[in-house]
Design a protein around this motif. Structure first.
Motif, short mmCIF file in Angstrom:
data_model
loop_
_atom_site.label_atom_id
_atom_site.label_comp_id
_atom_site.label_asym_id
_atom_site.label_seq_id
_atom_site.Cartn_x
_atom_site.Cartn_y
_atom_site.Cartn_z
N LYS A 217 79.61 8.31 39.23
CA LYS A 217 80.40 7.26 38.55
C LYS A 217 80.86 6.24 39.60
N GLY A 218 80.75 6.63 40.87
CA GLY A 218 81.13 5.71 41.94
C GLY A 218 81.23 6.44 43.26
N VAL A 219 81.64 5.70 44.30
CA VAL A 219 81.75 6.24 45.66
C VAL A 219 83.22 6.22 46.09
N LEU A 220 83.66 7.27 46.78
CA LEU A 220 85.04 7.31 47.31
C LEU A 220 85.31 6.09 48.21
N CYS A 221 86.55 5.77 48.37
CA CYS A 221 86.88 4.74 49.39
C CYS A 221 86.71 5.38 50.76
N LEU A 222 86.35 4.59 51.73
CA LEU A 222 86.16 5.11 53.09
C LEU A 222 87.08 4.34 54.03
N HIS A 223 87.88 5.04 54.81
CA HIS A 223 88.76 4.38 55.77
C HIS A 223 88.50 4.99 57.15
N TRP A 224 88.24 4.14 58.13
CA TRP A 224 87.95 4.60 59.50
C TRP A 224 89.02 4.10 60.46
N TYR A 225 89.49 5.01 61.34
CA TYR A 225 90.50 4.65 62.33
C TYR A 225 90.04 5.11 63.70
N THR A 329 93.02 0.32 62.95
CA THR A 329 92.35 0.41 61.65
C THR A 329 91.03 -0.28 61.82
N THR A 330 89.96 0.48 61.93
CA THR A 330 88.65 -0.08 62.30
C THR A 330 87.92 -0.65 61.10
N TRP A 331 88.08 0.03 59.93
CA TRP A 331 87.25 -0.42 58.81
C TRP A 331 87.71 0.27 57.55
N ARG A 332 87.72 -0.48 56.46
CA ARG A 332 88.02 0.14 55.17
C ARG A 332 87.09 -0.45 54.11
N VAL A 333 86.50 0.40 53.29
CA VAL A 333 85.79 -0.13 52.14
C VAL A 333 86.38 0.53 50.90
N GLU A 334 86.71 -0.30 49.93
CA GLU A 334 87.35 0.21 48.72
C GLU A 334 86.41 1.18 47.99
N ARG A 335 87.02 1.96 47.12
CA ARG A 335 86.18 2.84 46.30
C ARG A 335 85.32 1.96 45.40
N ALA A 336 84.13 2.47 45.07
CA ALA A 336 83.18 1.66 44.29
C ALA A 336 82.94 2.33 42.94
N PRO A 337 83.66 1.90 41.89
CA PRO A 337 83.33 2.41 40.55
C PRO A 337 82.09 1.68 40.03
N PHE A 338 81.00 2.40 39.79
CA PHE A 338 79.74 1.73 39.43
C PHE A 338 79.78 1.15 38.01
N ASN A 339 78.79 0.28 37.76
CA ASN A 339 78.73 -0.43 36.49
C ASN A 339 78.37 0.53 35.35
N PRO A 340 79.24 0.67 34.36
CA PRO A 340 78.99 1.67 33.29
C PRO A 340 77.63 1.47 32.60
N GLY A 341 77.22 0.24 32.42
CA GLY A 341 75.91 -0.01 31.77
C GLY A 341 74.77 0.54 32.60
N LEU A 342 74.84 0.35 33.90
CA LEU A 342 73.76 0.85 34.77
C LEU A 342 73.84 2.37 34.89
N VAL A 343 75.07 2.89 34.91
CA VAL A 343 75.21 4.36 34.96
C VAL A 343 74.58 4.95 33.70
N ASP A 344 74.79 4.29 32.57
CA ASP A 344 74.14 4.75 31.33
C ASP A 344 72.62 4.69 31.45
N ASN A 345 72.12 3.62 32.08
CA ASN A 345 70.66 3.52 32.28
C ASN A 345 70.13 4.75 33.02
N VAL A 346 70.87 5.16 34.04
CA VAL A 346 70.42 6.31 34.84
C VAL A 346 70.45 7.58 33.99
#
Ligand code: HGY
Ligand code: MN
Ligand code: MN
Ligand code: MN
Length: 418
Positions: A217-225, A329-346
């Motif tokens: 359904k998505g990817v966790l947020c990643l935070h690097w320090y 704080t070296t890098w942060r990428v927010e969590r990625a909730p994927f597109n429900p329509g595309l998730v349905d396609n899969v």
């Protein structure tokens, strides 16, 4: 059908699993390690060799190949209506040190296999189809991870990425130049209708539940320090225990604190994976330690509050030892909730192909997290044997590789013809 060049109804189109296996086996020879893994660090000679091979395979099937400023390699297959936003799929060729033969490369070879299948069946799609190798997804040699998809979506600055150095002080920009992949095409997103990333699960869930296709359904947020400690070096013999400023001891207590805090939140992970001790001599009390902290969770706020707890604890520990503490704080990428329509396609593609599927979350980071910020995106997972990855014994079955790639084929054809 060949003569008329008409495309068969693409619903019953299937990939060539044997050819996919051969491509993966050929790629696994590039950077092969003695214990059956691969080491293809970003922008290394091994990465270059695999890139060159990938480009030659793209040209074999008449793809237009473009290399952008971050060395991202795109293979374009024109659709009937080139004005429409494209459908894209890709992953990464670079690996971890002592990494596995599937992480990343499976998604690039799977996308290539889709292109080969479309090519040999002369399937014409409405939209352009593009496949991509994202430079330095792993972030192991040059931190951070997913740096090139991050630049492509405009979240990271190209020149900041160029200036990132490896442990020997080499910059990412110099290494791109050295291997001949510092392209001139701006590393800037073009219009996208849909993006799919095919990847191994890298965890135990699919095997545990006996499922073939993972549908995140998505990817966790990643935070690097990055944590830098300065102690007081001294001869280990004459220096009494009392009053030492032993920064490696302080680091050990901080690593415990990372583990303790990460246990507080159910879905959270916190890890110290990299540590450097200076001067690293058995009879010198160290004068410096550098270590990394990786925090991930489904809720960005949880990861942030966990980091605040860790940082407070680090300061208390540093003060107790008289150790100087610097935290970045070296890098942060927010969590990625994927597109429900595309998730349905899969989910629907797996269903129509008769494959079992499991709706889940991705704990591993992927370029799809960044692409998801500018276009509808989703991922397709296949099982990892023993749930292992980022190790030389990383393994997925050829049968699952073929099934995952059939799901990708169906998803891309659906999105490229709507
Ligand atoms: O860190 C990750 O999860 C990915 O392998 N870059
Ligand atoms: Mn990966
Ligand atoms: Mn990885
Ligand atoms: Mn990835």
């Amino acid at each position: 059908r060949e003569e008329k060049g008409e495309c068969m109804s693409w619903k019953n189109l299937r990939v060539n699993g044997r050819r996919l296996q051969e491509s993966l086996e050929t790629m696994a020879k590039i950077g092969a390690t003695p214990s059956g893994g691969v080491q293809r660090l970003a922008l290394s000679d091994e990465d270059k060799a695999a890139r060159d091979l990938f480009c030659s395979w793209l040209k074999e099937i008449d793809c237009e190949v473009t290399i952008d400023e971050m060395g991202n390699i795109f293979g374009h297959r024109p659709g009937r209506n080139r004005a429409l936003p494209a459908v894209m799929s890709g992953s990464h060729i670079d690996s971890q040190p002592k990494g596995g033969r599937f992480d990343g490369i499976f998604g690039v070879m799977g996308a290539l296999e889709v292109m080969r299948t479309l090519h040999e069946n002369r399937v014409q799609t409405e939209r352009d189809i593009v496949i991509v190798d994202w430079t330095n997804e792993e972030g192991s040699r040059f931190a951070p991870a997913m740096v090139s998809s991050g630049v492509w979506v405009g979240k990271l600055e190209r020149d900041w990425a160029y200036a990132r150095t490896d442990i020997n002080g080499k910059t990412q920009g110099e290494e791109l130049e050295r291997i001949g992949y510092k392209g001139t095409v701006p590393a800037k997103a073009f219009p996208l209708h849909a993006n799919y990333e095919l990847h191994i699960e890298q965890g135990p869930m699919l095997e545990r539940y006996g499922k073939t296709i993972g549908v995140p359904k998505g990817v966790l947020c990643l935070h690097w320090y990055d944590i830098y400690l300065t102690g007081t070096a001294n001869q280990v013999g004459p220096t009494p225990m009392a009053g030492r400023n032993d920064c490696l001891l302080a680091a050990a207590e901080m690593i415990q604190a990372v583990n303790k805090v990460a246990h507080i939140q159910g879905d959270m992970v916190g890890t110290v994976g990299e540590i450097h001790n200076f001067p690293n001599s058995r009879n010198i009390i160290p004068d410096g330690v550098h270590f990394t902290v990786d925090v991930r969770s489904w809720e960005d706020a949880h990861a942030l509050s966990a980091w605040e707890m860790m940082a407070r604890e680090f300061q208390v520990i540093a003060d107790r030892h008289g150790t100087h503490l610097r935290m970045e704080t070296t890098w942060r990428v927010e969590r990625a909730p994927f597109n429900p329509g595309l998730v349905d396609n899969v989910l629907e593609a797996a269903d129509s192909l008769g494959y079992s599927s499991h709706y889940m979350v991705s704990g591993a980071g992927h370029d799809c997290s960044y692409i998801n910020q500018i276009a509808p995106a989703a991922m397709i997972f296949i099982p990892s044997k023993g749930g292992r990855s980022h190790v030389e014994v990383e393994e997925s079955s050829w049968e699952d590789c073929e099934k995952g790639t059939n799901v990708l084929l169906q998803c891309m054809l659906k999105s490229a013809n709507e």
